[in-house]
Design a protein around this motif. Structure first.
Motif, PDB file in Angstrom:
ATOM      1  N   LYS A 128       1.692  12.519  -0.018  1.00  0.00           N
ATOM      2  CA  LYS A 128       0.340  12.217   0.464  1.00  0.00           C
ATOM      3  C   LYS A 128       0.042  10.733   0.275  1.00  0.00           C
ATOM      4  N   GLY A 157       1.848   8.734   2.797  1.00  0.00           N
ATOM      5  CA  GLY A 157       1.173   8.833   4.096  1.00  0.00           C
ATOM      6  C   GLY A 157      -0.062   7.952   4.137  1.00  0.00           C
ATOM      7  N   ASP A 158      -0.849   7.993   3.053  1.00  0.00           N
ATOM      8  CA  ASP A 158      -2.042   7.139   2.969  1.00  0.00           C
ATOM      9  C   ASP A 158      -1.658   5.662   3.061  1.00  0.00           C
ATOM     10  N   GLU A 180       1.044   4.357   4.449  1.00  0.00           N
ATOM     11  CA  GLU A 180       1.490   4.037   5.807  1.00  0.00           C
ATOM     12  C   GLU A 180       0.286   3.865   6.740  1.00  0.00           C
ATOM     13  N   SER A 181      -0.710   4.726   6.577  1.00  0.00           N
ATOM     14  CA  SER A 181      -1.918   4.636   7.391  1.00  0.00           C
ATOM     15  C   SER A 181      -2.630   3.307   7.131  1.00  0.00           C
ATOM     16  N   MET A 182      -2.729   2.920   5.840  1.00  0.00           N
ATOM     17  CA  MET A 182      -3.374   1.649   5.485  1.00  0.00           C
ATOM     18  C   MET A 182      -2.591   0.462   6.062  1.00  0.00           C
ATOM     19  N   ALA A 199      -0.795   0.494   8.767  1.00  0.00           N
ATOM     20  CA  ALA A 199      -1.059   0.468  10.211  1.00  0.00           C
ATOM     21  C   ALA A 199      -2.437  -0.151  10.478  1.00  0.00           C
ATOM     22  N   ASP A 200      -3.430   0.254   9.670  1.00  0.00           N
ATOM     23  CA  ASP A 200      -4.772  -0.324   9.817  1.00  0.00           C
ATOM     24  C   ASP A 200      -4.740  -1.834   9.589  1.00  0.00           C
TER      25      ASP A 200
END
Length: 146
Positions: free
Chosen positions: A119, A122-123, A125-127, A129-130
């Protein structure tokens, strides 16, 4: 920034879980070691009692006049041996249960830890990308002004 704080909180939780896992694992390992030490002492005592029992049985065969006295000692030793064997069997069962419990708990904590790490990854990777999106937008804005 909020996502970063959440990420830090998750990392702290993971660290706490790792500490808890280490503590539980140490307690179970200590308990298993203690059970194994007791089991070893009982096995030694069983061997001693079996040797003593055999000695007494030989003596009974050689001295018919002492059969009653020696027979009483044999019964006593057999009773003690049976008691020690029962205790050894119970401790062996307890030790096996503790080993099984340790494996189960370790697997459970590993699974929990793996889910938490997945998790967090994933968080992260999302950050990322942002951040890449914001960086790209800033670069475009800088190029428009320049």
């Amino acid at each position: 920034a909020e996502a970063c704080e959440v990420n830090k909180a998750h990392l702290r939780q993971v660290a706490e879980l790792e500490v808890d896992l280490g503590s539980v694992r140490a307690q179970l390992v200590t308990s298993v070691k203690e059970s194994e030490e007791v089991e070893g002492r009982h096995q030694t005592r069983v061997a001693e009692l079996e040797g003593e029992l055999e000695s007494v049985k030989c003596e009974v065969n050689q001295r018919d006049s002492e059969v009653m006295t020696s027979g009483s000692r044999v019964d006593e030793l057999e009773g003690e041996l049976a008691s020690v064997r029962r205790d050894l069997e119970a401790r062996t069962e307890t030790s096996q249960q503790e080993r099984t419990q340790l494996v189960h708990l370790t697997d459970k904590l590993r699974g929990s830890h793996s889910l938490e790490v997945s998790k967090l990854q994933g968080d992260l990777e999302s950050m990322r990308a942002d951040l890449a999106s914001v960086t790209s937008k800033l670069e475009m804005a800088v190029e428009k002004r320049g």
